[in-house]
Design a protein around this motif. Structure first.
Motif, PDB file in Angstrom:
ATOM      1  N   GLN A  50       0.832  -1.228   0.000  1.00 49.35           N
ATOM      2  CA  GLN A  50       0.000   0.000   0.000  1.00 49.35           C
ATOM      3  C   GLN A  50       0.853   1.258   0.000  1.00 49.35           C
ATOM      4  OE1 GLN A  50      -3.559   0.972   1.808  1.00 49.35           O
ATOM      5  NE2 GLN A  50      -4.115  -1.098   2.413  1.00 49.35           N
ATOM      6  N   GLN A  51       1.993   1.168   0.689  1.00 44.98           N
ATOM      7  CA  GLN A  51       2.871   2.350   0.758  1.00 44.98           C
ATOM      8  C   GLN A  51       3.414   2.694  -0.638  1.00 44.98           C
ATOM      9  OE1 GLN A  51       5.787   1.829   3.825  1.00 44.98           O
ATOM     10  NE2 GLN A  51       6.593   3.914   3.558  1.00 44.98           N
ATOM     11  N   ALA A  52       3.831   1.654  -1.362  1.00 46.55           N
ATOM     12  CA  ALA A  52       4.331   1.883  -2.726  1.00 46.55           C
ATOM     13  C   ALA A  52       3.216   2.429  -3.614  1.00 46.55           C
ATOM     14  CB  ALA A  52       4.880   0.576  -3.303  1.00 46.55           C
ATOM     15  N   PHE A  53       2.050   1.832  -3.488  1.00 47.20           N
ATOM     16  CA  PHE A  53       0.904   2.294  -4.287  1.00 47.20           C
ATOM     17  C   PHE A  53       0.544   3.736  -3.890  1.00 47.20           C
ATOM     18  CE2 PHE A  53      -2.657  -0.165  -6.632  1.00 47.20           C
ATOM     19  CZ  PHE A  53      -2.876   0.919  -7.463  1.00 47.20           C
ATOM     20  N   GLY A  54       0.734   4.027  -2.615  1.00 48.25           N
ATOM     21  CA  GLY A  54       0.426   5.374  -2.116  1.00 48.25           C
ATOM     22  C   GLY A  54       1.303   6.429  -2.778  1.00 48.25           C
ATOM     23  N   LYS A  55       2.569   6.080  -3.045  1.00 42.37           N
ATOM     24  CA  LYS A  55       3.459   7.037  -3.719  1.00 42.37           C
ATOM     25  C   LYS A  55       2.966   7.317  -5.141  1.00 42.37           C
ATOM     26  CE  LYS A  55       7.853   6.454  -1.362  1.00 42.37           C
ATOM     27  NZ  LYS A  55       9.249   6.085  -1.492  1.00 42.37           N
ATOM     28  N   PHE A  56       2.436   6.273  -5.750  1.00 44.85           N
ATOM     29  CA  PHE A  56       1.867   6.427  -7.092  1.00 44.85           C
ATOM     30  C   PHE A  56       0.675   7.384  -7.027  1.00 44.85           C
ATOM     31  CE2 PHE A  56      -1.193   4.704 -10.311  1.00 44.85           C
ATOM     32  CZ  PHE A  56      -0.476   5.018 -11.450  1.00 44.85           C
ATOM     33  N   ALA A  57      -0.184   7.153  -6.031  1.00 40.54           N
ATOM     34  CA  ALA A  57      -1.360   8.019  -5.857  1.00 40.54           C
ATOM     35  C   ALA A  57      -0.936   9.457  -5.568  1.00 40.54           C
ATOM     36  CB  ALA A  57      -2.230   7.481  -4.726  1.00 40.54           C
ATOM     37  N   ASP A  58       0.193   9.597  -4.878  1.00 36.96           N
ATOM     38  CA  ASP A  58       0.694  10.937  -4.550  1.00 36.96           C
ATOM     39  C   ASP A  58       1.066  11.702  -5.830  1.00 36.96           C
ATOM     40  OD1 ASP A  58       1.380  12.844  -2.646  1.00 36.96           O
ATOM     41  OD2 ASP A  58       3.512  12.300  -2.779  1.00 36.96           O
ATOM     42  N   LEU A  59       1.668  10.993  -6.786  1.00 28.68           N
ATOM     43  CA  LEU A  59       2.020  11.630  -8.069  1.00 28.68           C
ATOM     44  C   LEU A  59       0.750  12.124  -8.770  1.00 28.68           C
ATOM     45  CD1 LEU A  59       4.646   9.113  -9.550  1.00 28.68           C
ATOM     46  CD2 LEU A  59       5.107  11.276  -8.386  1.00 28.68           C
ATOM     47  N   VAL A  60      -0.296  11.291  -8.651  1.00 29.73           N
ATOM     48  CA  VAL A  60      -1.576  11.662  -9.274  1.00 29.73           C
ATOM     49  C   VAL A  60      -2.147  12.889  -8.578  1.00 29.73           C
ATOM     50  CG1 VAL A  60      -3.937  10.900  -9.750  1.00 29.73           C
ATOM     51  CG2 VAL A  60      -2.047   9.260  -9.900  1.00 29.73           C
ATOM     52  N   ALA A  61      -2.160  12.834  -7.232  1.00 31.70           N
ATOM     53  CA  ALA A  61      -2.752  13.923  -6.453  1.00 31.70           C
ATOM     54  C   ALA A  61      -2.042  15.251  -6.708  1.00 31.70           C
ATOM     55  CB  ALA A  61      -2.703  13.573  -4.970  1.00 31.70           C
ATOM     56  N   LYS A  62      -0.744  15.181  -6.930  1.00 31.59           N
ATOM     57  CA  LYS A  62       0.030  16.416  -7.158  1.00 31.59           C
ATOM     58  C   LYS A  62      -0.103  16.918  -8.599  1.00 31.59           C
ATOM     59  CE  LYS A  62       3.577  16.303  -3.599  1.00 31.59           C
ATOM     60  NZ  LYS A  62       3.581  15.156  -2.693  1.00 31.59           N
ATOM     61  N   GLY A  63      -0.813  16.156  -9.410  1.00 32.09           N
ATOM     62  CA  GLY A  63      -1.039  16.609 -10.790  1.00 32.09           C
ATOM     63  C   GLY A  63       0.138  16.381 -11.712  1.00 32.09           C
ATOM     64  N   TYR A  64       0.989  15.398 -11.367  1.00 34.84           N
ATOM     65  CA  TYR A  64       2.149  15.141 -12.215  1.00 34.84           C
ATOM     66  C   TYR A  64       1.835  14.206 -13.384  1.00 34.84           C
ATOM     67  CZ  TYR A  64       4.669  17.130  -8.218  1.00 34.84           C
ATOM     68  OH  TYR A  64       5.099  17.945  -7.208  1.00 34.84           O
ATOM     69  N   LEU A  65       0.640  13.603 -13.309  1.00 29.89           N
ATOM     70  CA  LEU A  65       0.177  12.775 -14.429  1.00 29.89           C
ATOM     71  C   LEU A  65      -1.086  13.420 -14.965  1.00 29.89           C
ATOM     72  CD1 LEU A  65       0.050   9.236 -12.727  1.00 29.89           C
ATOM     73  CD2 LEU A  65       2.029  10.367 -13.675  1.00 29.89           C
ATOM     74  N   ASP A  66      -1.285  13.278 -16.256  1.00 31.97           N
ATOM     75  CA  ASP A  66      -2.508  13.810 -16.848  1.00 31.97           C
ATOM     76  C   ASP A  66      -3.483  12.639 -17.042  1.00 31.97           C
ATOM     77  OD1 ASP A  66      -4.497  14.792 -18.406  1.00 31.97           O
ATOM     78  OD2 ASP A  66      -3.199  15.591 -19.997  1.00 31.97           O
TER      79      ASP A  66
END
Lengths: 423, 295
Positions: free
Chosen positions: A225-241
């Motif tokens: 979950q922690q690794a997946f959470g970092k992925f979600a963090d990239l999304v939340a910060k708007g680094y992915l479209d």
């Protein structure tokens, strides 16, 4: 009259039933073997024709009939062929899981594997069914040096925080930090997740997926979950479209090569395309960063030829497979066409390979030298791989988080539910 | 003069019908029966032999969130695909039911998508609806700062797929309605006009009842094709974005059977789909047939 009708009906019935019959092995006649290939922009028909000719010219007794998978899903096509009794004598880059356990694949002997760098790769129930012909690092991160310079980034990130800082600078300049895709292929939307799980989870517990198979760990456990959470963090910060999840693989690659996005997490096969297409900016590459900068490089070794254990021409099939994978000219051609890292003892890539390939190969060689290579999550194919059908679920979970349909906890629970069903 | 022997007549009819019957049995009935047989087992092509599990697959199916989601997706898609091309097709057919080269040309324009492969149509629309495709570029040119993610927005993707299916099926409906319109006797319309009925009244009282057979054909064909939608989903979205947003039952059957190797479970899905389609088709046929009129 009556007799001729009855005969006709019997023939029609026989013909119909023959058409419906399942089983029967390969259709290759005489000494000919069938070879299942696939085509991509990197590997057009001419690549396969030349490769086959090269091997058959050097081995006059061999005769090869090329089959082509109708899409990049050659494993699915191989399953269809198996079900209809037309499983080829030889197939390349087909996931051996399932085929091997059911006794359809020939298990290579240690003697036959002696020239391969990692003969122990991808064991299935102790056997080695796929020639470990090459290694792919999945994913390094390719980056657009011009966009990095425009955003004032002077060096490639080596830690997670440096990656976040670089992403923030890019975003502030109005540049999309990561180029992702998805669409009908799915995997380009999960590349960042693959990297995070490989580096963060496998970096600490290399046999994590074997443990998942043994139900000792779960996707919902804190480590995953922690690794997946970092992925979600990239999304939340708007680094992915998030609009990019509908974009197919070739459009995703084209977008990066057109300068629409600063970083492109992708398998090292992208290097062949980058070197061939020569975009108007320089492309760099760095290893997927870990939290503290410790070197952990996800990679997959395999992808080579499998041989039908029930082939009527087993000896010819084995001979062709080894000749194809060990021929220096053929390996050089595969390096230039598909950017793979040959896993053959003593092999050195040709001097004229492109700069992006060279840069990626140097990173990989360093990782091998430092014993820093781990499995690439969702790309494993053997006893330590995902269960059949789970790869798509991983892509779906990643897309659900990107599009905001699921939280990380829900996405991990979804993976556990699907895992239970896939058993 | 004695009675004609029966046997030659039997042979005559048998020889006429046998090829069709054999083909039907081999390629329609046999696969259905085999599939039903598989659905009662845990058949996995990679781990034979299959074990008989009775109705267990069916029990699990109705507790499977993914299957229920696929059922919901398929239902929404079917409703859209049955209603929209029918309504638009009727409107277009009424507009095109005139003489002249322009109307002939327009008929060809509307029918062209029908003859294209659904895969080709899907590929074309995937490019058109891409975030960087011509549709969103046009919207940006019109000042829309953030145009919709037609295929990437989980709330929109299903409607985008449904629109593509509707676009292709529209021409089929137009042709069937045009055929129906040309079968409406001109004297009935003239009589209604003499009686003082306006265009709307003439359409409602004369044309529409006589178009009932066309409505029946269109509805049944659209219902069946919508329920087994696989190709559009496979090419355009591959069931995504994410989980269960555009995955129809037909898509799920293939994914479960071919990707996950659970052929027994996938067969149970296929059997449920068959029952639903057969039931719906029967109900719709009965309902629509009742309102058909004979001249």
């Amino acid at each position: 009259m009556r007799r001729s009708f009855a005969l006709g009906a019997a023939l029609l019935l026989a013909a119909s039933l023959t058409g419906c019959t399942v089983g029967g092995g390969t259709d290759a006649s005489g000494g000919e073997i069938t070879f299942l290939t696939f085509e991509t922009p990197n590997l057009p028909p001419s690549y396969w024709d030349s490769a086959i000719k090269r091997v058959t010219d050097k081995n006059p007794g061999l005769s090869v009939k090329k089959l082509v998978a109708p899409s990049t899903d050659r494993t699915g096509y191989a399953k269809q062929l198996l079900q209809s009794g037309q499983f080829p004598d030889v197939a390349i880059a087909v996931d051996s899981a399932g085929f091997a356990e059911s006794g359809n694949l020939y298990a290579w002997t240690p003697e036959e594997l002696k020239d391969f760098q990692f003969p122990g790769a991808n064991p299935i129930k102790g056997g080695h069914h796929q020639l470990p012909a090459n290694t792919q690092t999945i994913p390094p991160i390719y980056y657009n040096k011009k966009l990095f310079a425009d955003a004032g980034i002077t060096s490639a990130p080596s830690t997670w925080n440096e990656l976040l800082a670089a992403s923030e600078k890019l975003k502030a300049k109005g540049i999309t930090p990561f180029t992702i895709g998805g669409g009908k292929e799915g995997f380009p939307s999960a590349m960042l997740l693959d990297g995070l799980v490989s580096v963060e989870v496998y970096g600490k517990t290399p046999d994590w997926l074997s443990q998942r198979r043994a139900d000792k760990v779960k996707f919902a456990d804190p480590a995953f979950q922690q690794a997946f959470g970092k992925f979600a963090d990239l999304v939340a910060k708007g680094y992915l479209d998030k609009t990019q999840v509908s974009r197919d693989y070739s459009a995703t690659e084209a977008a990066f090569l057109n300068g629409e996005g600063a970083m492109y997490p992708m398998g090292n096969w992208f290097a062949a395309s980058a070197d061939a297409k020569k975009p108007p900016f320089e492309i760099g590459v760095f290893n997927f960063p870990s939290e503290d900068g410790k070197l952990v490089v996800p990679a997959y070794t395999g992808g080579g030829i499998v041989v039908n254990a029930k082939s009527r021409n087993l000896d010819a099939a084995r001979k062709f497979a080894l000749a194809f994978q060990l021929d220096k000219q053929q390996i050089d051609a595969s390096v230039k066409a598909d950017g793979l890292f040959p896993a053959i003892k003593g092999y050195t890539p040709p001097a004229d390979v492109g700069p992006v390939f060279k840069a990626g190969y140097e990173l990989y060689k360093e990782a091998v030298a430092k014993n820093a290579v781990v499995n690439a999550f969702s790309w494993e194919t053997a006893d330590d791989g995902l269960l059949p059908g789970m790869k798509d679920k991983v892509y779906q979970a990643a897309q659900d988080v990107i599009t905001g349909r699921r939280t990380v906890a829900d996405a991990c629970a979804f993976l556990d539910t699907e895992w239970a069903k896939a058993r | 003069m004695g009675r004609k022997p029966i046997l030659p007549r039997v042979w005559h009819f048998a020889s006429f019908g046998a090829p069709g019957v054999v083909i039907y049995l081999c390629f329609v009935m046999a696969p259905i029966l085999i599939s039903f047989g598989y659905s009662l087992t845990n058949h996995n092509p990679f781990s034979p032999p299959a074990e008989f599990v009775g109705l267990e697959n069916y029990r699990l199916l109705f507790q499977d969130e993914q299957f229920l989601t696929a059922l919901r997706v398929t239902t929404i898609l079917t409703v859209i695909v049955v209603v929209v091309p029918n309504v638009l097709g009727l409107g277009v057919a009424v507009l095109l039911d005139r003489k002249g080269w322009l109307y002939n040309a327009l008929r060809s324009v509307f029918f062209t998508p029908v003859i294209l492969s659904s895969v080709v149509v899907s590929i074309i629309w995937t490019k058109l609806l891409d975030d960087r495709g011509p549709v969103n570029d046009a919207l940006r040119a019109l000042g829309v700062e953030h145009p919709p993610g037609w295929l990437s927005d989980p709330d929109l993707a299903l409607y985008s797929v449904a629109s593509i299916v509707c676009w292709q099926m529209l021409g089929f409906c137009v042709v069937v309605y045009l055929a129906g319109l040309q079968g409406v006797p001109a004297e009935l319309l003239e009589a209604a006009e003499i009686d003082g009925a306006g265009p709307v009244r003439r359409f409602r009282a004369v044309t529409w009842p006589l178009l009932a057979p066309s409505l029946t054909i269109n509805t049944v064909v659209l219902l069946i094709s919508a329920f087994k939608t696989y190709d559009y989903v496979k090419v355009v979205t591959n069931g995504g974005p994410g989980s269960g947003t555009t995955a129809t039952i037909a898509f799920d059957v293939l994914a479960t059977g071919l990707d996950a190797n659970h052929v027994g479970y996938a067969s149970a899905m296929a059997m449920v789909m068959l029952v639903i389609v057969a039931t719906l088709t029967t109900i719709v046929l009965r309902f629509l047939r009742r309102r058909e009129v004979d001249l």
